[in-house]
Motif scaffolding. Structure first.
Motif, PDB file in Angstrom:
ATOM      1  N   LEU A   4       0.846  -1.194   0.000  1.00 18.78           N
ATOM      2  CA  LEU A   4       0.000   0.000   0.000  1.00 18.78           C
ATOM      3  C   LEU A   4       0.878   1.240   0.000  1.00 18.78           C
ATOM      4  O   LEU A   4       1.819   1.337   0.802  1.00 18.78           O
ATOM      5  N   VAL A   5       0.562   2.182  -0.872  1.00 18.92           N
ATOM      6  CA  VAL A   5       1.329   3.422  -0.955  1.00 18.92           C
ATOM      7  C   VAL A   5       0.360   4.600  -0.991  1.00 18.92           C
ATOM      8  O   VAL A   5      -0.428   4.738  -1.932  1.00 18.92           O
ATOM      9  N   GLU A   6       0.451   5.449   0.023  1.00 25.81           N
ATOM     10  CA  GLU A   6      -0.407   6.626   0.103  1.00 25.81           C
ATOM     11  C   GLU A   6       0.220   7.820  -0.620  1.00 25.81           C
ATOM     12  O   GLU A   6       1.431   7.919  -0.726  1.00 25.81           O
ATOM     13  N   SER A   7      -0.653   8.715  -1.046  1.00 23.03           N
ATOM     14  CA  SER A   7      -0.208   9.973  -1.645  1.00 23.03           C
ATOM     15  C   SER A   7      -1.335  10.998  -1.494  1.00 23.03           C
ATOM     16  O   SER A   7      -2.454  10.651  -1.105  1.00 23.03           O
ATOM     17  N   GLY A   8      -1.008  12.242  -1.798  1.00 17.09           N
ATOM     18  CA  GLY A   8      -2.024  13.281  -1.804  1.00 17.09           C
ATOM     19  C   GLY A   8      -2.045  14.190  -0.601  1.00 17.09           C
ATOM     20  O   GLY A   8      -2.810  15.158  -0.556  1.00 17.09           O
ATOM     21  N   GLY A   9      -1.195  13.900   0.371  1.00 21.99           N
ATOM     22  CA  GLY A   9      -1.146  14.772   1.536  1.00 21.99           C
ATOM     23  C   GLY A   9      -0.542  16.118   1.192  1.00 21.99           C
ATOM     24  O   GLY A   9      -0.017  16.332   0.094  1.00 21.99           O
ATOM     25  N   GLY A  10      -0.641  17.045   2.131  1.00 21.00           N
ATOM     26  CA  GLY A  10      -0.076  18.363   1.922  1.00 21.00           C
ATOM     27  C   GLY A  10      -0.551  19.324   2.981  1.00 21.00           C
ATOM     28  O   GLY A  10      -1.109  18.921   4.008  1.00 21.00           O
ATOM     29  N   SER A  11      -0.326  20.595   2.713  1.00 18.73           N
ATOM     30  CA  SER A  11      -0.728  21.652   3.636  1.00 18.73           C
ATOM     31  C   SER A  11      -1.908  22.405   3.055  1.00 18.73           C
ATOM     32  O   SER A  11      -1.926  22.719   1.862  1.00 18.73           O
ATOM     33  N   VAL A  12      -2.876  22.697   3.886  1.00 17.41           N
ATOM     34  CA  VAL A  12      -4.083  23.379   3.441  1.00 17.41           C
ATOM     35  C   VAL A  12      -4.622  24.230   4.584  1.00 17.41           C
ATOM     36  O   VAL A  12      -4.392  23.920   5.766  1.00 17.41           O
ATOM     37  N   GLN A  13      -5.323  25.284   4.250  1.00 14.34           N
ATOM     38  CA  GLN A  13      -5.931  26.118   5.279  1.00 14.34           C
ATOM     39  C   GLN A  13      -7.232  25.481   5.768  1.00 14.34           C
ATOM     40  O   GLN A  13      -7.879  24.722   5.029  1.00 14.34           O
ATOM     41  N   ALA A  14      -7.592  25.817   6.966  1.00 13.79           N
ATOM     42  CA  ALA A  14      -8.852  25.338   7.521  1.00 13.79           C
ATOM     43  C   ALA A  14     -10.001  25.702   6.587  1.00 13.79           C
ATOM     44  O   ALA A  14     -10.046  26.808   6.046  1.00 13.79           O
ATOM     45  N   GLY A  15     -10.901  24.731   6.410  1.00 12.82           N
ATOM     46  CA  GLY A  15     -12.003  24.914   5.490  1.00 12.82           C
ATOM     47  C   GLY A  15     -11.728  24.385   4.096  1.00 12.82           C
ATOM     48  O   GLY A  15     -12.658  24.247   3.283  1.00 12.82           O
ATOM     49  N   GLY A  16     -10.477  24.062   3.826  1.00 11.42           N
ATOM     50  CA  GLY A  16     -10.096  23.568   2.520  1.00 11.42           C
ATOM     51  C   GLY A  16     -10.325  22.074   2.364  1.00 11.42           C
ATOM     52  O   GLY A  16     -10.890  21.413   3.259  1.00 11.42           O
ATOM     53  N   SER A  17      -9.868  21.549   1.225  1.00  7.98           N
ATOM     54  CA  SER A  17     -10.083  20.140   0.895  1.00  7.98           C
ATOM     55  C   SER A  17      -8.795  19.505   0.397  1.00  7.98           C
ATOM     56  O   SER A  17      -7.917  20.189  -0.140  1.00  7.98           O
ATOM     57  N   LEU A  18      -8.714  18.210   0.605  1.00  4.75           N
ATOM     58  CA  LEU A  18      -7.639  17.392   0.055  1.00  4.75           C
ATOM     59  C   LEU A  18      -8.218  16.029  -0.302  1.00  4.75           C
ATOM     60  O   LEU A  18      -9.195  15.585   0.325  1.00  4.75           O
ATOM     61  N   ARG A  19      -7.620  15.378  -1.267  1.00  4.73           N
ATOM     62  CA  ARG A  19      -7.983  13.997  -1.576  1.00  4.73           C
ATOM     63  C   ARG A  19      -6.750  13.123  -1.460  1.00  4.73           C
ATOM     64  O   ARG A  19      -5.765  13.333  -2.174  1.00  4.73           O
ATOM     65  N   LEU A  20      -6.828  12.154  -0.576  1.00  2.87           N
ATOM     66  CA  LEU A  20      -5.760  11.191  -0.408  1.00  2.87           C
ATOM     67  C   LEU A  20      -6.015   9.973  -1.277  1.00  2.87           C
ATOM     68  O   LEU A  20      -7.168   9.593  -1.500  1.00  2.87           O
ATOM     69  N   SER A  21      -4.929   9.380  -1.742  1.00  2.00           N
ATOM     70  CA  SER A  21      -5.018   8.144  -2.516  1.00  2.00           C
ATOM     71  C   SER A  21      -4.160   7.074  -1.860  1.00  2.00           C
ATOM     72  O   SER A  21      -3.174   7.380  -1.197  1.00  2.00           O
TER      73      SER A  21
END
Length: 120
Positions: A4-21
């Motif tokens: 299993l290999v995760e990706s998609g993390g990062g830095s974001v401001q509160a209220g924002g969105s991210l999608r992890l894979s």
């Protein structure tokens, strides 16, 4: 075994969105269910969500229900976590995990994680 290999993390401001894979390889046909977990510094690992193969059954922790969505693309052997309305307290290392054969007991197959940082 399954890798299993995760990706998609990062830095974001509160209220924002991210999608992890989470890309799975190996004996993917044996996967019964997959899950997302997270661990913040100084805290224990926390279960976030689980999806059974086929996507019919999904479960969420109360802390993320209504904001996060777990899904999977079986053709791509990829698990996703769509995270909306992110909060500072969502900051953590996020891990995906898998059960083979049957969805019960200790999770034995883990990725290395991807960092999510939410600034207030």
């Amino acid at each position: 075994q399954v890798q299993l290999v995760e990706s998609g993390g990062g830095s974001v401001q509160a209220g924002g969105s991210l999608r992890l894979s989470c890309a799975a390889s190996g004996y993917t046909n044996s996967i019964a269910c997959m899950g997302w977990f997270r661990q913040a510094p100084g805290k224990e690992r926390e279960w976030v969500a689980t999806i059974y193969t086929g996507g019919v059954r999904v479960f969420y922790a109360a802390t993320v229900k209504g904001r996060f969505t777990i899904s999977q693309d079986n053709a791509k052997n990829t698990l996703y976590l769509q995270m909306n309305s992110l909060k500072f307290e969502d900051t953590a290392m996020y891990y995906c995990a898998a059960h083979l054969g049957i969805c019960s007991g200790d999770w034995k197959h883990w990725g290395r994680g991807t960092q999510v940082t939410v600034s207030a």
